[in-house]
Scaffold this active site. Structure first.
Site, short mmCIF file in Angstrom:
data_model
loop_
_atom_site.label_atom_id
_atom_site.label_comp_id
_atom_site.label_asym_id
_atom_site.label_seq_id
_atom_site.Cartn_x
_atom_site.Cartn_y
_atom_site.Cartn_z
N ASP A 17 -6.94 21.68 32.11
CA ASP A 17 -6.15 22.20 31.23
C ASP A 17 -5.52 21.25 29.96
O ASP A 17 -5.42 21.67 28.95
CB ASP A 17 -4.53 22.53 32.15
CG ASP A 17 -4.66 23.66 32.96
OD1 ASP A 17 -5.43 24.66 32.57
OD2 ASP A 17 -4.41 23.44 34.04
N GLU A 25 4.54 23.98 25.72
CA GLU A 25 5.90 23.62 25.84
C GLU A 25 6.01 22.36 24.87
O GLU A 25 5.07 21.56 24.67
CB GLU A 25 6.64 23.36 26.95
CG GLU A 25 6.37 22.13 27.57
CD GLU A 25 5.15 21.70 28.11
OE1 GLU A 25 4.28 20.82 27.72
OE2 GLU A 25 4.80 22.41 29.25
N LYS A 61 19.54 7.71 31.19
CA LYS A 61 20.59 8.00 30.15
C LYS A 61 20.26 9.43 29.89
O LYS A 61 19.17 10.04 29.56
CB LYS A 61 20.12 7.05 28.88
CG LYS A 61 20.70 5.74 29.21
CD LYS A 61 22.19 5.40 29.04
CE LYS A 61 22.53 4.07 29.33
NZ LYS A 61 23.79 3.88 29.68
N ARG A 113 24.57 18.48 28.89
CA ARG A 113 23.76 16.86 28.91
C ARG A 113 22.82 16.96 30.08
O ARG A 113 22.95 17.72 31.09
CB ARG A 113 24.86 15.87 29.41
CG ARG A 113 25.68 15.92 28.38
CD ARG A 113 26.59 14.49 28.34
NE ARG A 113 27.53 14.15 29.37
CZ ARG A 113 27.65 13.10 30.01
NH1 ARG A 113 27.33 11.83 29.70
NH2 ARG A 113 28.52 12.85 31.06
N ASP A 164 18.55 15.16 31.05
CA ASP A 164 17.47 14.21 30.77
C ASP A 164 16.59 14.55 29.70
O ASP A 164 15.98 13.78 28.96
CB ASP A 164 16.43 14.02 32.24
CG ASP A 164 17.21 13.25 33.10
OD1 ASP A 164 18.22 13.11 33.09
OD2 ASP A 164 16.37 13.01 34.01
N GLN A 174 0.51 16.15 24.76
CA GLN A 174 -0.90 15.67 24.13
C GLN A 174 -0.35 14.57 22.98
O GLN A 174 -1.00 13.62 22.79
CB GLN A 174 -1.83 16.65 23.46
CG GLN A 174 -2.08 17.74 24.40
CD GLN A 174 -2.89 17.13 25.59
OE1 GLN A 174 -3.99 16.24 25.49
NE2 GLN A 174 -2.64 17.45 26.92
N1 LIG Z 1 6.21 17.80 36.28
C1 LIG Z 1 5.31 18.52 35.89
O1 LIG Z 1 4.93 19.48 36.34
C2 LIG Z 1 4.70 17.97 34.49
C3 LIG Z 1 4.72 16.92 33.96
C4 LIG Z 1 4.19 16.48 32.73
C5 LIG Z 1 3.32 17.36 32.17
N2 LIG Z 1 3.31 18.67 32.62
C6 LIG Z 1 2.32 19.73 31.91
O2 LIG Z 1 0.91 18.98 31.58
C7 LIG Z 1 0.77 19.44 30.40
C8 LIG Z 1 -0.35 18.61 29.94
O3 LIG Z 1 -1.38 18.75 30.52
P1 LIG Z 1 -2.31 17.41 31.16
O4 LIG Z 1 -3.57 18.15 31.89
O5 LIG Z 1 -2.82 16.78 29.77
O6 LIG Z 1 -1.44 16.76 31.76
P2 LIG Z 1 -1.45 16.07 33.32
O7 LIG Z 1 -2.88 15.31 33.57
O8 LIG Z 1 -0.25 15.36 33.72
O9 LIG Z 1 -1.56 17.27 34.51
C9 LIG Z 1 -0.47 18.28 34.43
C10 LIG Z 1 -1.01 19.45 35.28
O10 LIG Z 1 -0.12 20.67 34.84
C11 LIG Z 1 -1.32 21.28 34.94
N3 LIG Z 1 -1.13 22.55 33.68
C12 LIG Z 1 -1.09 22.05 32.41
N4 LIG Z 1 -0.69 23.57 31.82
C13 LIG Z 1 -0.77 24.50 32.82
C14 LIG Z 1 -0.40 25.85 32.48
N5 LIG Z 1 -0.37 26.51 31.57
N6 LIG Z 1 -0.29 26.71 33.60
C15 LIG Z 1 -0.47 26.16 34.76
N7 LIG Z 1 -0.57 24.76 34.93
C16 LIG Z 1 -0.89 24.03 34.20
C17 LIG Z 1 -2.63 21.04 34.54
O11 LIG Z 1 -3.69 21.59 35.36
C18 LIG Z 1 -2.29 19.66 35.61
O12 LIG Z 1 -2.70 19.68 36.96
C19 LIG Z 1 2.06 19.49 29.65
O13 LIG Z 1 1.94 20.80 28.82
C20 LIG Z 1 3.17 20.24 30.73
O14 LIG Z 1 3.12 21.39 30.82
C21 LIG Z 1 3.85 18.93 33.93
N1 LIG Z 2 -12.95 16.04 23.78
C1 LIG Z 2 -11.82 15.26 24.04
N2 LIG Z 2 -11.61 14.33 23.11
C2 LIG Z 2 -10.77 13.50 23.51
N3 LIG Z 2 -10.00 13.61 24.73
C3 LIG Z 2 -10.31 14.57 25.51
C4 LIG Z 2 -11.20 15.41 25.18
N4 LIG Z 2 -11.38 16.26 26.44
C5 LIG Z 2 -10.58 15.97 26.94
N5 LIG Z 2 -9.63 14.97 26.70
C6 LIG Z 2 -8.45 14.26 27.29
O1 LIG Z 2 -8.93 13.70 28.67
C7 LIG Z 2 -7.97 14.29 29.52
C8 LIG Z 2 -8.78 15.00 30.58
O2 LIG Z 2 -8.04 15.65 31.65
P1 LIG Z 2 -8.14 17.31 31.81
O3 LIG Z 2 -6.45 17.71 31.78
O4 LIG Z 2 -9.08 18.01 31.20
O5 LIG Z 2 -8.33 16.99 33.27
P2 LIG Z 2 -7.67 17.17 34.73
O6 LIG Z 2 -6.20 16.36 34.37
O7 LIG Z 2 -8.27 16.76 35.66
O8 LIG Z 2 -7.49 18.67 34.83
P3 LIG Z 2 -6.11 19.75 35.10
O9 LIG Z 2 -5.30 19.40 33.70
O10 LIG Z 2 -6.73 20.93 34.87
O11 LIG Z 2 -5.35 19.30 36.31
C9 LIG Z 2 -6.91 14.77 28.90
O12 LIG Z 2 -5.88 13.98 28.94
C10 LIG Z 2 -7.30 15.37 27.71
O13 LIG Z 2 -6.26 15.30 26.65
#
Ligand SMILES: NC(=O)c1ccc[n+]([C@@H]2O[C@H](COP(=O)([O-])OP(=O)(O)OC[C@H]3O[C@@H](n4cnc5c(N)ncnc54)[C@H](O)[C@@H]3O)[C@@H](O)[C@H]2O)c1
Ligand SMILES: Nc1ncnc2c1ncn2[C@@H]1O[C@H](COP(=O)(O)OP(=O)(O)OP(=O)(O)O)[C@@H](O)[C@H]1O
Length: 270
Positions: free
Chosen positions: A64, A132, A142, A159, A161, A230
């Site tokens: 994702d 989001e 805080k 209020r 986090d 991101q």
């Molecule tokens: N406590 C939490 O649930 C939490 C905390 C931080 C970030 N996030 C989510 O992670 C997203 C960024 O993803 P990442 O992979 O770079 O971060 P990350 O590696 O911290 O993983 C976040 C997890 O959220 C899942 N996820 C992301 N978008 C989703 C969606 N639309 N539906 C279902 N699952 C989803 C991903 O598969 C991953 O397992 C943020 O947009 C936020 O929604 C979730």
């Molecule tokens: N082409 C790219 N260039 C730079 N950064 C990248 C690129 N593709 C992925 N990334 C970064 O590398 C990380 C790869 O994580 P990704 O979310 O794809 O895998 P995951 O966390 O194992 O899977 P999921 O989110 O489905 O649980 C992410 O932080 C993403 O922002």
């Protein structure tokens, strides 16, 4: 068809798979280009930066995070097809083993639009989010004070986090973990989910995109805004944020995978 391939960069297997998929797509007669970072990691010349992607289709090999990054950095939205090389891959529709058969039988595809939410402050656009925007305190333990105004009327003040301003697509992500409802992506609304609100009766809200939604940060404590996990921006103190539907939705290839089937299969045993 003009296809751009994006791979996650931190996984050598994903990169190798992306290279072999590129060869297969060329054999099928498609015009294939690699995203810049992907090309560099595969030691190829001539990759396209995300910002300049202009294709009929973008294929993302990753999870994702990779899909969210691609949507965020493309200047012009192009339909995305995700191939799951991640832990959950909720925004990806194909498993690696399914991709070749899918492309072999693909001549045209339907596109599904997913709304994004746009935040601005003082007339300046801060960004568009597919999942989001998180407004969060810089100092653990805080609290920040928020006001929520709908069509100019105070709806609540609390209020907490932090506060998640989520799309229906993001309702299965961070907003779900924070106690928000799963929202059908066919519904157009903006979901507000406070993080650890200090109030006995706080509830998530879904606000129609037809309304004027403003969030005030009523504190001078330092806070940040995080877009789709991101991009992080520092927030001005006592900021007023305008929240609306972006005029540039994300585009996904419709693969006929059912949203609620995915919810049941991917989100029950995390
Ligand atoms: N406590 C939490 O649930 C939490 C905390 C931080 C970030 N996030 C989510 O992670 C997203 C960024 O993803 P990442 O992979 O770079 O971060 P990350 O590696 O911290 O993983 C976040 C997890 O959220 C899942 N996820 C992301 N978008 C989703 C969606 N639309 N539906 C279902 N699952 C989803 C991903 O598969 C991953 O397992 C943020 O947009 C936020 O929604 C979730
Ligand atoms: N082409 C790219 N260039 C730079 N950064 C990248 C690129 N593709 C992925 N990334 C970064 O590398 C990380 C790869 O994580 P990704 O979310 O794809 O895998 P995951 O966390 O194992 O899977 P999921 O989110 O489905 O649980 C992410 O932080 C993403 O922002």
């Amino acid at each position: 068809m003009r296809v751009t391939l994006v791979s996650r960069l931190d996984d050598a297997e994903a990169l190798r798979y992306t290279a072999s998929l590129g060869r297969e797509l060329k054999d099928l007669g498609h015009d294939v280009v690699l995203e810049e970072g992907t090309a560099r990691h595969l030691r190829r010349n001539g990759g396209t930066p995300f910002e300049e992607i202009d294709a009929d289709l973008v294929v993302v090999v990753g999870g994702d995070g990779s899909v969210l990054l691609t949507v965020q950095r493309m200047r012009k939205q192009v339909p995305i097809l995700g191939i799951n090389w991640g832990e959950v891959g909720f925004l990806t529709d194909l498993e690696p083993g399914e991709a070749i058969d899918f492309f072999a039988s693909l001549d045209a595809f339907e596109v599904e639009q997913r709304m994004r939410v746009r935040l601005s402050a003082g007339g300046r656009v801060l960004g568009d989010a597919l999942n989001e925007v998180l407004i969060v305190t810089d100092r653990p333990a805080k609290m920040l004070r928020f006001g929520v105004y709908v069509d100019g009327t105070l709806s609540e003040r609390f209020r907490a986090d932090g506060l998640l301003v989520s799309t229906p697509t993001g309702s299965t992500a961070y907003a779900m973990s924070a106690g928000g409802p799963i929202v059908d992506p066919q519904i157009e609304g903006i979901l507000l989910v406070p993080l650890a609100p200090y109030m006995l009766s706080s509830r998530p809200h879904i606000i129609s995109t037809g309304r004027r939604l403003e969030i005030t940060l009523e504190t001078d404590k330092p806070a940040h805004l995080v877009i789709d996990g991101q991009t992080t921006l520092e927030l001005p103190k006592e900021a007023t944020l305008m929240v609306k539907k972006s005029d540039q939705p994300a585009l996904f290839v419709n693969t006929d995978k059912q949203f609620f089937e995915k919810v049941n299969r991917k989100l029950r045993n995390l």
